[in-house]
Design a protein around this motif. Structure first.
Motif, PDB file in Angstrom:
ATOM      1  N   VAL A   1       0.835  -1.198   0.000  1.00 55.13           N
ATOM      2  CA  VAL A   1       0.000   0.000   0.000  1.00 55.13           C
ATOM      3  C   VAL A   1       0.873   1.253   0.000  1.00 55.13           C
ATOM      4  CG1 VAL A   1      -1.745   1.294   1.267  1.00 55.13           C
ATOM      5  CG2 VAL A   1      -1.881  -1.203   1.171  1.00 55.13           C
ATOM      6  N   ALA A   2       1.875   1.278   0.870  1.00 52.43           N
ATOM      7  CA  ALA A   2       2.727   2.460   0.986  1.00 52.43           C
ATOM      8  C   ALA A   2       3.460   2.758  -0.314  1.00 52.43           C
ATOM      9  CB  ALA A   2       3.728   2.254   2.125  1.00 52.43           C
TER      10      ALA A   2
ATOM     11  N   TRP B   1       1.056   4.494  -2.712  1.00 48.39           N
ATOM     12  CA  TRP B   1       0.182   5.507  -2.115  1.00 48.39           C
ATOM     13  C   TRP B   1      -0.098   6.669  -3.072  1.00 48.39           C
ATOM     14  CZ3 TRP B   1      -3.460   5.215   0.973  1.00 48.39           C
ATOM     15  CH2 TRP B   1      -3.975   6.310   1.670  1.00 48.39           C
TER      16      TRP B   1
ATOM     17  N   ARG C   1      -7.695   8.763   0.240  1.00 45.23           N
ATOM     18  CA  ARG C   1      -6.563   9.447   0.867  1.00 45.23           C
ATOM     19  C   ARG C   1      -7.037  10.324   2.024  1.00 45.23           C
ATOM     20  NH1 ARG C   1      -1.452  12.743  -1.733  1.00 45.23           N
ATOM     21  NH2 ARG C   1      -1.022  14.034   0.088  1.00 45.23           N
TER      22      ARG C   1
ATOM     23  N   TRP D   1      -7.889   7.995   4.969  1.00 49.34           N
ATOM     24  CA  TRP D   1      -6.703   7.358   5.536  1.00 49.34           C
ATOM     25  C   TRP D   1      -5.864   8.350   6.322  1.00 49.34           C
ATOM     26  CZ3 TRP D   1      -3.155   2.957   4.907  1.00 49.34           C
ATOM     27  CH2 TRP D   1      -3.838   1.761   4.683  1.00 49.34           C
ATOM     28  N   GLU D   2      -5.627   9.534   5.754  1.00 50.25           N
ATOM     29  CA  GLU D   2      -4.760  10.482   6.449  1.00 50.25           C
ATOM     30  C   GLU D   2      -5.409  10.989   7.725  1.00 50.25           C
ATOM     31  OE1 GLU D   2      -3.469  13.380   3.561  1.00 50.25           O
ATOM     32  OE2 GLU D   2      -1.932  11.999   2.780  1.00 50.25           O
TER      33      GLU D   2
ATOM     34  N   ARG E   1       3.621  11.623   5.772  1.00 49.68           N
ATOM     35  CA  ARG E   1       2.910  11.088   4.630  1.00 49.68           C
ATOM     36  C   ARG E   1       3.351   9.643   4.390  1.00 49.68           C
ATOM     37  NH1 ARG E   1       4.075  14.203  -0.601  1.00 49.68           N
ATOM     38  NH2 ARG E   1       2.928  15.840   0.505  1.00 49.68           N
ATOM     39  N   LEU E   2       2.401   8.784   4.076  1.00 50.50           N
ATOM     40  CA  LEU E   2       2.710   7.390   3.798  1.00 50.50           C
ATOM     41  C   LEU E   2       3.502   7.277   2.494  1.00 50.50           C
ATOM     42  CD1 LEU E   2       2.210   4.477   4.816  1.00 50.50           C
ATOM     43  CD2 LEU E   2       0.141   4.450   3.401  1.00 50.50           C
ATOM     44  N   SER E   3       4.554   6.489   2.509  1.00 51.47           N
ATOM     45  CA  SER E   3       5.377   6.265   1.321  1.00 51.47           C
ATOM     46  C   SER E   3       6.217   5.028   1.582  1.00 51.47           C
ATOM     47  CB  SER E   3       6.288   7.462   1.055  1.00 51.47           C
ATOM     48  OG  SER E   3       7.271   7.580   2.082  1.00 51.47           O
TER      49      SER E   3
END
Length: 466
Positions: A97-98, A101, A110, A113-114, A126-128
């Protein structure tokens, strides 16, 4: 990650009004009258197993986007019907997922989720790919703590009442356990009888037999079948149900004479029926459900117009609800007329209509709900529960149906941590819309404050008898 003015108008004057309105509603209790969370979470109150199990595997919005970009569902830990191998390491699932993203830029997923990451778990990165493991470890550590168990999160989220959705063949044991536990959280069930109303359901006759066993009736005979449905509705009401839910392929209804309906049922049970007769039977049963709702007081929700399990390869491998349901054109004016001819003028009946066909908003749904006392409009649903979709809904529905023929917001989710996020988005969008009406001198600010509260809280409580 979360800007305090997100989703508010860019114009500073209108934005200032939206801020004032939002301050009135941001901390109101959450009323979640329609959704698909698991009642076992609240009955057993066990820790969630992992970030992947909680946030990834049940989220069909997430699954469909990743699948569209060539990510196999096996890599996301989605179980196969044949028991074949899938990724079992939740950290690896999370990394998939990351790493992808960026695909969710501009999507409501988004936003949800955030909000969940920051407000529930304290994540501000931030997801990465680079942050995946650190964020995973943070959430995983949280889930080991008692304040992140289901009941504690329920209370922390400010949920006043949450409705789950169960099949008529469900024993309702989890709901009974919740009610017997002494916990103060209010979790109610919703009666979803599709699998015993739709002859095209695989195993339909077996479902009827199981329905009869649970209700103590002969559900393979017309009168016994109706009695079994009525009995199961009472069982659901004993577990807090205030509503039914119907996800038929179309909104078609019928109102056959009693003997003709009985003969149609006999053909359905025999298995010797035409496709048109299956549609006629579904339509007759929607009218029968409306009749029962008028008698027992359950609110009736109709969710038509979706080609469910559109991808046979995906459904055959993983089962339903994996992101391959597709909207179709939907008729309401003609389809609902038999039901409305019989029950549309009943003030003691509430039928809530949903659609994923936006072309029906101003042409069909708003005029229908703006006339018939029995009808109300459900919120922007499924593919349209986005900021833009919610604004389109308000713009096209309000001028004909007004605000008070709608039922506020419901989150319709399986992803528990996203519930406060989804309600926050809806409240911000409604405040943005109301702020525009105030700025254009179409609404006084005191009226907008009252409306913002009604849309966020009072209307769902009233519409769903909560």
């Amino acid at each position: 990650m979360l800007h305090e003015d997100r989703l508010f108008p860019a114009d500073e004057r209108t934005r200032a009004i939206a801020r004032v309105l939002y301050a009135e509603v941001c901390d109101l209790p959450i009323v979640s009258p329609h959704g698909h969370t698991d009642p076992a979470w609240f009955a057993l109150d066990r820790p969630f197993a992992s970030p992947a199990e909680l946030l990834v595997v049940p989220d069909h919005y997430l699954l469909r986007m990743l699948y569209s970009q060539g990510v196999p569902l096996e890599r996301l830990g989605v179980p196969r019907l044949d028991g074949g191998p899938v990724e079992a390491d939740p950290r690896r699932i999370w990394r998939v997922v990351a790493e992808n993203w960026h695909l969710f830029r501009g999507t409501p997923t988004r936003l949800w989720w955030e909000h969940s990451l920051e407000r529930v778990f304290g994540v501000t990165q931030r997801l990465s790919a680079a942050t995946a493991d650190g964020i995973y470890d943070c959430i995983d550590a949280c889930l080991a703590r008692p304040e992140f168990r289901p009941r504690a999160l329920f209370e922390r989220f400010g949920i006043e009442v949450l409705a789950t959705t169960e099949s008529p063949l469900d024993t309702l044991d989890h709901h009974r356990a919740i009610r017997a536990s002494g916990w103060s959280g209010r979790v109610v069930t919703t009666f979803r009888p599709d699998i015993v109303l739709d002859p095209d359901t695989p195993g339909f006759l077996r479902n009827l037999e199981a329905l009869g066993d649970l209700a103590g009736e002969d559900a393979l005979r017309w009168n016994g079948y109706l009695a079994a449905l009525a009995r199961r509705r009472r069982d659901f009401m004993a577990c807090g149900a205030t509503a039914t839910d119907h996800g038929h392929p179309t909104a078609a209804t019928a109102d056959l004479p009693r003997d003709e309906a009985a003969r149609l049922f006999e053909r359905i049970v025999s298995g010797r029926f035409e496709p048109g007769e299956a549609e006629l039977f579904r339509g007759q049963m929607l009218t029968e459900m409306a009749r029962m709702s008028l008698e027992d007081g359950l609110v009736m929700q109709i969710h038509p117009g979706v080609h469910r399990s559109h991808n046979p390869r995906l459904t055959g491998t993983f089962g339903p609800n994996r992101g391959d349901d597709i909207p179709v054109r939907t008729d309401f004016v003609g389809a609902l007329k038999p039901l409305l001819d019989r029950f549309g003028n009943e003030r003691d009946l509430t039928v809530i209509l949903f659609t994923v066909d936006e072309t029906t908003y101003a042409r069909e749904l708003a005029p229908l709900a703006g006339h018939y006392p029995a009808l109300r409009l459900g919120p922007a649903w499924w593919f349209h529960d986005s900021p833009e979709g919610m604004l389109r809904y308000r713009e096209r529905m309000t001028e004909t149906a007004g605000f008070y023929n709608t039922v506020g917001f419901n989150d319709d989710t399986r992803a528990f941590p996203s519930i406060p996020a989804r309600h926050d988005v809806a409240r911000r969008v409604d405040c943005a819309f109301l702020a525009r009406l105030v700025a254009e001198h179409r609404l006084d600010e005191d009226e907008a404050r009252e409306l913002a509260s009604d849309l966020a809280y009072a209307l769902p409580r009233k519409a769903y008898k909560l």
